[in-house]
Design an enzyme around this catalytic site. Structure first.
Site, PDB file in Angstrom:
ATOM      1  CG  ASP A  22      -1.678   1.209   1.356  1.00 23.08           C
ATOM      2  OD1 ASP A  22      -1.889   1.825   0.426  1.00 23.08           O
ATOM      3  OD2 ASP A  22      -2.234   1.185   2.419  1.00 23.08           O
ATOM      4  CG  ASP A  26      -6.134   2.952   0.085  1.00 22.54           C
ATOM      5  OD1 ASP A  26      -5.190   2.078   0.261  1.00 22.54           O
ATOM      6  OD2 ASP A  26      -6.742   3.091  -0.866  1.00 22.54           O
ATOM      7  CG  ASP A  30      -1.313   1.788  -3.612  1.00 20.45           C
ATOM      8  OD1 ASP A  30      -0.308   1.833  -3.787  1.00 20.45           O
ATOM      9  OD2 ASP A  30      -2.146   2.691  -2.644  1.00 20.45           O
ATOM     10  CG  ASP A  99      -5.043 -11.539 -15.385  1.00 26.52           C
ATOM     11  OD1 ASP A  99      -5.587 -12.285 -16.071  1.00 26.52           O
ATOM     12  OD2 ASP A  99      -4.477 -12.132 -14.420  1.00 26.52           O
ATOM     13  CG  ASP A 200      -9.190 -15.314 -15.829  1.00 27.03           C
ATOM     14  OD1 ASP A 200      -8.580 -15.719 -14.849  1.00 27.03           O
ATOM     15  OD2 ASP A 200     -10.441 -15.407 -15.677  1.00 27.03           O
ATOM     16  CD  GLU A 254      -6.421 -19.432 -14.956  1.00 22.71           C
ATOM     17  OE1 GLU A 254      -6.234 -19.649 -13.904  1.00 22.71           O
ATOM     18  OE2 GLU A 254      -7.357 -18.964 -15.511  1.00 22.71           O
ATOM     19  CG  ASP A 327      -6.462 -18.716  -8.870  1.00 23.17           C
ATOM     20  OD1 ASP A 327      -7.352 -17.914  -8.227  1.00 23.17           O
ATOM     21  OD2 ASP A 327      -6.297 -18.796 -10.024  1.00 23.17           O
TER      22      ASP A 327
HETATM   23  C1  NOJ Z   1      -9.077 -17.698 -12.858  1.00 25.19           C
HETATM   24  C2  NOJ Z   1      -8.218 -16.814 -12.049  1.00 25.19           C
HETATM   25  O1  NOJ Z   1      -6.829 -17.082 -11.805  1.00 25.19           O
HETATM   26  C3  NOJ Z   1      -9.042 -16.700 -10.729  1.00 25.19           C
HETATM   27  O2  NOJ Z   1      -8.605 -15.989  -9.484  1.00 25.19           O
HETATM   28  C4  NOJ Z   1     -10.362 -16.294 -11.010  1.00 25.19           C
HETATM   29  O3  NOJ Z   1     -11.143 -16.275  -9.885  1.00 25.19           O
HETATM   30  C5  NOJ Z   1     -10.943 -16.990 -12.068  1.00 25.19           C
HETATM   31  N1  NOJ Z   1     -10.131 -17.392 -13.099  1.00 25.19           N
HETATM   32  C6  NOJ Z   1     -12.341 -16.591 -12.618  1.00 25.19           C
HETATM   33  O4  NOJ Z   1     -11.698 -15.300 -13.290  1.00 25.19           O
END
Ligand code: NOJ
Length: 550
Positions: A22, A26, A30, A99, A200, A254, A327
């Site tokens: 941060d 806040d 960021d 992303d 993604d 991904e 994740d």
């Molecule tokens: C994969 C991403 O890495 C994850 O964090 C996200 O929740 C899902 N796709 C949905 O976008």
């Protein structure tokens, strides 16, 4: 023979922005905080950054629910901070990738708001269906996060598809107008100077015609009908032809549930539409498919996954290497040992950093951050975690249910980065948006900066070595002693160098094993994670890297 591309010589660092640093007090990480830490990232040997989403978003899935693709969220510092970071990155000779989340948007995106009102041209931007007679859902698909994949929208009088949270409606990529929107977004950021995209769940964007019921999968029902769907390669080729081919950038896809043979259809250097792939197979040595279905850690399974990707992509495609991201729970808590924290943290670094591909580090991995174990299930924030907790294993004891969270939740990787032993781990001077792991007093960057033997300094050493040795980047890979239950041994062969990597996953001493034809007396031991004489016995979680100059 692989093509020469700049990203092949680099090491990337993934920033999950809310919890990185941060800069304005806040309580939320960021881009000002990122700007402060650019020299730190450079000092690790990282040449590039992947930003998890930093666009305006209501935050139902921590930014993976985007409300505006062409702006930066004010809480992250807006465009002003972004331009500053981009400039700072490029000044340091580094790269930056964004992303791209276009399987779905936020339900608060203007497109969805107009689509639900049937305002043209947005009417068919999403996947709407009336439902089956008798008030039944349009099909039997599950969402990856929250129950069924369909939610009724009163305003439109139809169901919409969401493969993730209710607030993440799926875009209708079969609509050419939607694909044009995607291209606009890509050009917007590429023209500004970004160097590529992580895409993604990109393998989900083309759904089988007619959206048929799935009778194959017991869980994640529907997946065979949308993962690697009928038009996926066509759409990706269109993005490549119309956009990516006109820029010096790279794409990282991904892909949940993908195997090397199938991956080649996407990333073969001659015929593919993308450059690299984030596969989940290497993450599944202690879980079935997702972290929510844990099994006992299996070293043979893990080794097989890594080796398969190394062997089957050889000469045809380029691996993306990672052991952590936002994740998955923390890697030491999964594949290593919290008792042998330092040893196993360093060993895991060696295990993947000397393979062939472009390595990615995830924030906090470089200091060996561990899983988070709060006493109260209400402290979890992640949408997937909260749904699973509220809806599964209800017959188990509260203790078992809490332990499941400790082991599986994505929030394990989402606690703020531990910069120092000061209040809030030095992450913020305000009130942190999320809980800090209480172990920050002992695990933090400031402390490890001072300690030449720290995990942090070991990462620096390992990355520098990786970069100094061409064999790591371009040599071929061979695994040895595949059936060994304690050791992961592989070698790399290049034109002028040979490397042998030995990693012990045992929590007690283990016998050293060296493949025939590798004469250690002629080799140099270039990296090791423990002290003392390097003899015939490996210490718990010991890792060694031997080098031969031919
Ligand atoms: C994969 C991403 O890495 C994850 O964090 C996200 O929740 C899902 N796709 C949905 O976008």
């Amino acid at each position: 023979m692989e093509r020469k591309r700049w990203y092949k010589d680099m090491v990337f660092y993934q920033i999950w922005p809310r919890s990185f640093k941060d800069g304005d007090g806040d309580g939320m990480g960021d881009l000002w905080g990122v700007y402060e830490k650019l020299d730190y990232l450079k000092s690790l040997g990282c040449d590039g950054i992947w930003f998890s989403p930093i666009y305006p978003s209501p935050g139902a899935d921590c930014g993976y629910d985007i409300a505006d693709y062409m702006d930066i969220a004010p809480e992250f510092g807006g465009m002003e901070a972004f331009r500053k970071v981009l400039e700072g990155v490029h000044e340091r000779g580094m790269k930056l990738i964004m992303d791209l989340v276009v399987n779905h948007t936020s339900d608060e995106h203007e497109w969805f708001q107009k689509s639900r009102k049937r305002i043209e041209p947005y009417t068919d931007y999403y996947i709407w269906r009336p439902g089956k007679p008798g008030g039944k859902l349009p099909n039997n698909w599950d969402s990856n996060f929250e129950g069924k994949a369909w939610t009724w929208d009163e305003e439109r009088g139809e169901y919409y598809l969401h493969l993730f949270a209710v607030k993440q409606p799926d875009l209708n990529m079969d609509n050419p107008l939607v694909r044009e929107e995607v291209k606009k977004i890509l050009r917007f950021w590429l023209d500004m100077g970004v160097d590529g995209f992580r895409e993604d769940v990109i393998t989900y964007i083309s759904k089988k015609e007619g959206l048929p019921d799935d009778h194959l999968f017991p869980v994640y029902k529907g997946m065979p009908n949308y993962n690697h769907g009928p038009h996926i390669h066509e759409y990706l080729a269109e993005f490549k032809r119309d956009v990516f081919d006109h820029y010096d950038c790279f794409t990282l896809a991904e892909a949940p549930l993908v195997w090397p043979k199938q991956a080649l259809k996407y990333i073969d250097e001659e015929t593919g539409q993308l450059d690299m792939m984030i596969q989940f197979e290497c993450q599944c040595a202690d879980c079935l498919f997702t972290d929510w279905m844990p099994t006992k850690f299996s070293l043979p399974k893990m080794k097989k996954a890594f080796s398969d990707w190394q062997e089957k992509l050889e000469g045809r495609a380029w691996n993306m290497l990672y052991i952590e991201n936002h994740d998955h729970p923390r890697i030491i808590s999964r594949y290593g040992s919290e008792v042998f924290w330092k040893e196993s943290g360093k060993m895991l670094a060696v295990m993947y950093l000397f393979q062939k591909g472009t390595p990615f580090l995830y924030q906090g991995q470089e200091i060996g951050m561990l899983n988070w174990r709060p006493a109260d299930p209400d402290m979890y924030e992640d949408v997937q975690t909260r749904w699973q907790y509220a809806n599964t294993e209800l017959n188990k004891s509260p203790e078992d249910r809490l332990h499941r969270l400790w082991r599986c939740s994505r929030d394990n990787a989402r606690t703020p980065v531990q910069w120092s032993d000061e209040e809030n781990a030095g992450f913020t001077t305000g009130t942190p948006w999320f809980h800090v792991n209480p172990n920050y007093k002992t695990i933090n960057v400031a402390q490890q900066e001072q300690d030449p033997d720290s995990i942090l300094n070991f990462y620096r050493k390992a990355i520098a070595l990786r970069k100094a040795l061409p064999v790591v980047r371009y040599g071929t890979y061979t695994e040895h002693f595949k059936n060994d239950r304690n050791l992961y041994v592989y070698s790399r062969d290049g034109a002028t160098q040979r490397l042998l990597v030995i990693c012990s996953f045992a929590d007690r001493p283990a016998g050293l094993k060296v493949p025939k034809s590798f004469d250690l007396s002629k080799a140099e031991l270039v990296l090791r994670n423990v002290e003392g004489p390097a003899g015939q016995v490996l210490m718990p979680y010991e890792a060694r890297v031997y080098l031969w100059n031919k």
